[in-house]
Design a protein around this motif. Sequence first.
Motif, PDB file in Angstrom:
ATOM      1  N   HIS A 104       0.866  -1.186   0.000  1.00 62.51           N
ATOM      2  CA  HIS A 104       0.000   0.000   0.000  1.00 62.51           C
ATOM      3  C   HIS A 104       0.899   1.231   0.000  1.00 62.51           C
ATOM      4  CE1 HIS A 104      -3.416   2.382   2.208  1.00 62.51           C
ATOM      5  NE2 HIS A 104      -3.129   2.878   1.023  1.00 62.51           N
ATOM      6  N   GLU A 105       0.741   2.067  -1.007  1.00 58.67           N
ATOM      7  CA  GLU A 105       1.631   3.218  -1.158  1.00 58.67           C
ATOM      8  C   GLU A 105       0.868   4.426  -1.686  1.00 58.67           C
ATOM      9  OE1 GLU A 105       5.324   4.361  -4.086  1.00 58.67           O
ATOM     10  OE2 GLU A 105       5.422   2.410  -3.107  1.00 58.67           O
ATOM     11  N   THR A 106       1.302   5.579  -1.261  1.00 58.58           N
ATOM     12  CA  THR A 106       0.867   6.839  -1.851  1.00 58.58           C
ATOM     13  C   THR A 106       2.080   7.405  -2.573  1.00 58.58           C
ATOM     14  OG1 THR A 106      -0.730   7.192  -0.078  1.00 58.58           O
ATOM     15  CG2 THR A 106      -0.128   9.110  -1.399  1.00 58.58           C
ATOM     16  N   SER A 107       2.017   7.418  -3.896  1.00 62.28           N
ATOM     17  CA  SER A 107       3.155   7.813  -4.728  1.00 62.28           C
ATOM     18  C   SER A 107       2.982   9.228  -5.254  1.00 62.28           C
ATOM     19  CB  SER A 107       3.280   6.884  -5.934  1.00 62.28           C
ATOM     20  OG  SER A 107       3.517   5.575  -5.519  1.00 62.28           O
ATOM     21  N   THR A 108       4.098   9.934  -5.315  1.00 62.68           N
ATOM     22  CA  THR A 108       4.127  11.276  -5.884  1.00 62.68           C
ATOM     23  C   THR A 108       4.836  11.212  -7.231  1.00 62.68           C
ATOM     24  OG1 THR A 108       4.247  12.228  -3.665  1.00 62.68           O
ATOM     25  CG2 THR A 108       4.868  13.662  -5.499  1.00 62.68           C
ATOM     26  N   PHE A 109       4.296  11.935  -8.200  1.00 64.33           N
ATOM     27  CA  PHE A 109       4.844  11.962  -9.548  1.00 64.33           C
ATOM     28  C   PHE A 109       5.112  13.406  -9.948  1.00 64.33           C
ATOM     29  CE2 PHE A 109       2.485   8.129  -9.038  1.00 64.33           C
ATOM     30  CZ  PHE A 109       3.235   7.172  -9.685  1.00 64.33           C
ATOM     31  N   ILE A 110       6.103  13.608 -10.797  1.00 61.95           N
ATOM     32  CA  ILE A 110       6.411  14.938 -11.305  1.00 61.95           C
ATOM     33  C   ILE A 110       6.464  14.867 -12.825  1.00 61.95           C
ATOM     34  CG2 ILE A 110       7.645  15.738  -9.251  1.00 61.95           C
ATOM     35  CD1 ILE A 110      10.282  15.098 -10.753  1.00 61.95           C
ATOM     36  N   LYS A 111       6.173  16.001 -13.436  1.00 57.25           N
ATOM     37  CA  LYS A 111       6.249  16.080 -14.892  1.00 57.25           C
ATOM     38  C   LYS A 111       7.396  17.010 -15.244  1.00 57.25           C
ATOM     39  CE  LYS A 111       3.319  16.418 -18.947  1.00 57.25           C
ATOM     40  NZ  LYS A 111       1.975  16.726 -19.452  1.00 57.25           N
ATOM     41  N   GLU A 112       8.331  16.475 -16.040  1.00 55.85           N
ATOM     42  CA  GLU A 112       9.484  17.255 -16.488  1.00 55.85           C
ATOM     43  C   GLU A 112       9.625  17.071 -17.993  1.00 55.85           C
ATOM     44  OE1 GLU A 112      12.884  15.888 -14.309  1.00 55.85           O
ATOM     45  OE2 GLU A 112      12.262  16.872 -12.467  1.00 55.85           O
ATOM     46  N   GLN A 113       9.720  18.155 -18.706  1.00 56.87           N
ATOM     47  CA  GLN A 113       9.927  18.128 -20.167  1.00 56.87           C
ATOM     48  C   GLN A 113       8.967  17.143 -20.856  1.00 56.87           C
ATOM     49  OE1 GLN A 113      14.099  17.303 -20.605  1.00 56.87           O
ATOM     50  NE2 GLN A 113      14.690  19.335 -19.911  1.00 56.87           N
ATOM     51  N   ASP A 114       7.687  17.273 -20.518  1.00 61.57           N
ATOM     52  CA  ASP A 114       6.624  16.510 -21.168  1.00 61.57           C
ATOM     53  C   ASP A 114       6.600  15.021 -20.827  1.00 61.57           C
ATOM     54  OD1 ASP A 114       4.337  17.066 -22.635  1.00 61.57           O
ATOM     55  OD2 ASP A 114       5.187  16.203 -24.466  1.00 61.57           O
ATOM     56  N   SER A 115       7.315  14.614 -19.777  1.00 66.22           N
ATOM     57  CA  SER A 115       7.300  13.213 -19.348  1.00 66.22           C
ATOM     58  C   SER A 115       6.992  13.139 -17.859  1.00 66.22           C
ATOM     59  CB  SER A 115       8.653  12.543 -19.594  1.00 66.22           C
ATOM     60  OG  SER A 115       8.897  12.442 -20.976  1.00 66.22           O
ATOM     61  N   TRP A 116       6.214  12.141 -17.488  1.00 68.12           N
ATOM     62  CA  TRP A 116       5.913  11.883 -16.066  1.00 68.12           C
ATOM     63  C   TRP A 116       6.955  10.960 -15.489  1.00 68.12           C
ATOM     64  CZ3 TRP A 116       2.645  14.373 -13.027  1.00 68.12           C
ATOM     65  CH2 TRP A 116       1.607  15.094 -13.606  1.00 68.12           C
ATOM     66  N   TYR A 117       7.299  11.205 -14.201  1.00 72.04           N
ATOM     67  CA  TYR A 117       8.266  10.392 -13.480  1.00 72.04           C
ATOM     68  C   TYR A 117       7.765  10.093 -12.080  1.00 72.04           C
ATOM     69  CZ  TYR A 117      11.626  11.867 -17.024  1.00 72.04           C
ATOM     70  OH  TYR A 117      12.261  12.098 -18.208  1.00 72.04           O
ATOM     71  N   TYR A 118       8.110   8.894 -11.592  1.00 66.80           N
ATOM     72  CA  TYR A 118       7.866   8.519 -10.212  1.00 66.80           C
ATOM     73  C   TYR A 118       8.877   9.260  -9.349  1.00 66.80           C
ATOM     74  CZ  TYR A 118       8.094   5.567  -6.022  1.00 66.80           C
ATOM     75  OH  TYR A 118       8.113   5.102  -4.731  1.00 66.80           O
ATOM     76  N   LYS A 119       8.384   9.973  -8.343  1.00 64.77           N
ATOM     77  CA  LYS A 119       9.302  10.716  -7.462  1.00 64.77           C
ATOM     78  C   LYS A 119       9.559   9.946  -6.184  1.00 64.77           C
ATOM     79  CE  LYS A 119      10.203  15.150  -5.364  1.00 64.77           C
ATOM     80  NZ  LYS A 119       9.591  16.201  -4.612  1.00 64.77           N
ATOM     81  N   ASP A 120       8.513   9.643  -5.450  1.00 63.78           N
ATOM     82  CA  ASP A 120       8.699   8.897  -4.207  1.00 63.78           C
ATOM     83  C   ASP A 120       7.346   8.373  -3.730  1.00 63.78           C
ATOM     84  OD1 ASP A 120       7.368  11.046  -2.999  1.00 63.78           O
ATOM     85  OD2 ASP A 120       9.178  11.930  -2.208  1.00 63.78           O
ATOM     86  N   GLY A 121       7.444   7.549  -2.685  1.00 60.07           N
ATOM     87  CA  GLY A 121       6.231   6.980  -2.139  1.00 60.07           C
ATOM     88  C   GLY A 121       6.323   6.863  -0.630  1.00 60.07           C
ATOM     89  N   THR A 122       5.159   6.893  -0.007  1.00 65.47           N
ATOM     90  CA  THR A 122       5.077   6.654   1.434  1.00 65.47           C
ATOM     91  C   THR A 122       4.190   5.444   1.647  1.00 65.47           C
ATOM     92  OG1 THR A 122       3.210   8.165   1.646  1.00 65.47           O
ATOM     93  CG2 THR A 122       5.394   9.072   2.072  1.00 65.47           C
ATOM     94  N   TYR A 123       4.501   4.682   2.680  1.00 65.39           N
ATOM     95  CA  TYR A 123       3.798   3.419   2.909  1.00 65.39           C
ATOM     96  C   TYR A 123       2.914   3.510   4.110  1.00 65.39           C
ATOM     97  CZ  TYR A 123       7.656   2.210  -0.085  1.00 65.39           C
ATOM     98  OH  TYR A 123       8.555   2.192  -1.101  1.00 65.39           O
TER      99      TYR A 123
END
Length: 123
Positions: A104-123
């Motif tokens: 079970h995770e809450t993930s944060t994502f960022i968008k850089e130069q038109d691409s989405w990336y996984y940043k981090d997650g908390t459990y």
Amino acid sequence: MAYCYCGSSQPYTTCCEPYIKGIKKAPTAEALMRSRYSAYAVHAADYLWETTAPKERKYHSKAAMLEWAKSNQWLKLEILTATETVVEFKAYYLDSNLKAQVHHETSTFIKEQDSWYYKDGTY
């Protein structure tokens, strides 16, 4: 027809596979999260590495991602909530001892130069 691992009820070949193979970019954080789950299911460590935010990669290892993917049997993905940049989910799997597990995770994502990336997650 083989449904996508991410639980979308779409065929894998038209759902997550085009993202994993680099044919298309995930259009949203949720789409990226779903494709990353599918990448674990198909052992696509390169995709997992490439979709991890560049500044976060030093905290992760492609070899460890591949090991985690291969050591588990991925059963189901459940999206609990999703906003533009945050996705809360549960990933159901069997571990190497065939014991049922839930990640079970809450993930944060960022968008850089038109691409989405996984940043981090908390459990």
